[in-house]
Write a protein that holds these residues in place. Structure first.
Motif, PDB file in Angstrom:
ATOM      1  N   ALA A   1      11.081   2.804  -3.062  1.00  0.00           N
ATOM      2  CA  ALA A   1      11.245   3.122  -4.487  1.00  0.00           C
ATOM      3  C   ALA A   1      10.021   3.847  -5.034  1.00  0.00           C
ATOM      4  O   ALA A   1      10.152   4.824  -5.785  1.00  0.00           O
ATOM      5  CB  ALA A   1      11.503   1.834  -5.277  1.00  0.00           C
ATOM      6  N   VAL A   2       8.840   3.381  -4.680  1.00  0.00           N
ATOM      7  CA  VAL A   2       7.619   4.007  -5.203  1.00  0.00           C
ATOM      8  C   VAL A   2       7.362   5.351  -4.536  1.00  0.00           C
ATOM      9  O   VAL A   2       7.025   6.343  -5.194  1.00  0.00           O
ATOM     10  CB  VAL A   2       6.408   3.061  -5.030  1.00  0.00           C
ATOM     11  N   ALA A   3       7.559   5.398  -3.208  1.00  0.00           N
ATOM     12  CA  ALA A   3       7.334   6.663  -2.489  1.00  0.00           C
ATOM     13  C   ALA A   3       8.328   7.739  -2.923  1.00  0.00           C
ATOM     14  O   ALA A   3       8.025   8.929  -2.877  1.00  0.00           O
ATOM     15  CB  ALA A   3       7.435   6.421  -0.983  1.00  0.00           C
ATOM     16  N   LYS A   4       9.507   7.327  -3.362  1.00  0.00           N
ATOM     17  CA  LYS A   4      10.571   8.261  -3.727  1.00  0.00           C
ATOM     18  C   LYS A   4      10.428   8.822  -5.134  1.00  0.00           C
ATOM     19  O   LYS A   4      11.099   9.794  -5.490  1.00  0.00           O
ATOM     20  CB  LYS A   4      11.921   7.553  -3.571  1.00  0.00           C
ATOM     21  N   LEU A   5       9.580   8.241  -5.948  1.00  0.00           N
ATOM     22  CA  LEU A   5       9.472   8.669  -7.347  1.00  0.00           C
ATOM     23  C   LEU A   5       9.210  10.164  -7.446  1.00  0.00           C
ATOM     24  O   LEU A   5       9.861  10.872  -8.196  1.00  0.00           O
ATOM     25  CB  LEU A   5       8.354   7.878  -8.053  1.00  0.00           C
ATOM     26  N   TYR A   6       8.221  10.650  -6.664  1.00  0.00           N
ATOM     27  CA  TYR A   6       7.884  12.085  -6.681  1.00  0.00           C
ATOM     28  C   TYR A   6       7.707  12.574  -5.256  1.00  0.00           C
ATOM     29  O   TYR A   6       7.328  11.823  -4.382  1.00  0.00           O
ATOM     30  CB  TYR A   6       6.604  12.337  -7.460  1.00  0.00           C
TER      31      TYR A   6
ATOM     32  N   ASP B   1       0.842  -1.202   0.000  1.00  0.00           N
ATOM     33  CA  ASP B   1       0.000   0.000   0.000  1.00  0.00           C
ATOM     34  C   ASP B   1       0.874   1.249   0.000  1.00  0.00           C
ATOM     35  O   ASP B   1       1.212   1.791   1.049  1.00  0.00           O
ATOM     36  CB  ASP B   1      -0.930  -0.018   1.217  1.00  0.00           C
ATOM     37  N   VAL B   2       1.259   1.700  -1.199  1.00  0.00           N
ATOM     38  CA  VAL B   2       2.052   2.913  -1.348  1.00  0.00           C
ATOM     39  C   VAL B   2       1.658   3.568  -2.671  1.00  0.00           C
ATOM     40  O   VAL B   2       1.600   2.899  -3.708  1.00  0.00           O
ATOM     41  CB  VAL B   2       3.568   2.612  -1.304  1.00  0.00           C
TER      42      VAL B   2
END
Length: 205
Positions: free
Chosen positions: A200-205, A140-141
């Motif tokens: 990785a997903v949270a860091k995208l933007y 859940d991210v």
């Protein structure tokens, strides 16, 4: 009449003078370039016996490796980064920025399908290969991420390899994270990879 015409010419000249003195409207500033999504750093990979080293961010889809997802993401809008350790362990992150959210959603779905069918395709190409594949659930991210593992072996030579994979999306950005080494799933850092995927997903933007 001469007086009226003279007055008009005088007024017109005055108007031109005022126009010449008026400051020219400022040119519109160019729109700022969109900020590209961020990649993982070496320290955000699952813990390893030797430190991770991050390679440079490269343009385009990977030219080799990424067997399960090769040919799915377009070269345009795609970048990738490889990671390695001093042992036989490697990782890769690939990020694609689609032109629309709908295309990003479809790309993420296509990548998930490619991972879910990867082991069967590998066995078709190499009948001597054995293995197991698992879907380890949703993370859940942002718009969600999905975690997979593929455990392969060649009984004739006694070699085993384990790969961990994830697909996640944030808006128009889709990322795939891959991790692999010799061994079996029992020895793989599944929870560490789950944390890496979330980052990785949270860091995208």
């Amino acid at each position: 009449m001469r007086t009226f015409r003279t007055a008009l010419l005088t007024a017109a000249a005055a108007g031109l003078a005022l126009t010449a003195l008026a400051p020219a409207p400022a040119a519109a500033a160019p729109a700022p370039a969109p900020v590209p999504p961020k990649f993982l750093s070496a320290g955000q990979l699952p813990a390893s016996l030797t430190p991770w080293t991050a390679g440079p961010v490269r343009q385009g889809a990977p030219q080799e490796g990424s067997v399960c997802t090769a040919g799915i993401a377009p070269a345009a809008g795609t970048r990738h980064r490889d990671f390695r350790t001093e042992l036989d362990t490697g990782a890769r992150q690939t990020i694609t920025v689609a032109t629309t959210t709908a295309r990003a959603r479809k790309l993420a779905a296509d990548l998930r399908t490619a991972l879910e069918t990867c082991l069967d395709r590998m066995k078709e190409q190499d009948p001597g290969l054995e293995g197991e594949a698992f879907h380890h659930g949703r993370i859940d991210v942002e718009e969600g991420a999905y975690l997979y593992s593929i455990d392969t072996s060649y009984p004739e030579v006694g070699s085993t390899d384990i790969g961990l994979y994830s697909v996640g999306r944030d808006g128009r950005a889709v990322t795939v994270v891959e991790w692999g080494q010799m061994g079996e799933l029992d020895g793989a850092p599944l929870e560490g990879f789950r944390k890496t995927t979330r980052t990785a997903v949270a860091k995208l933007y």
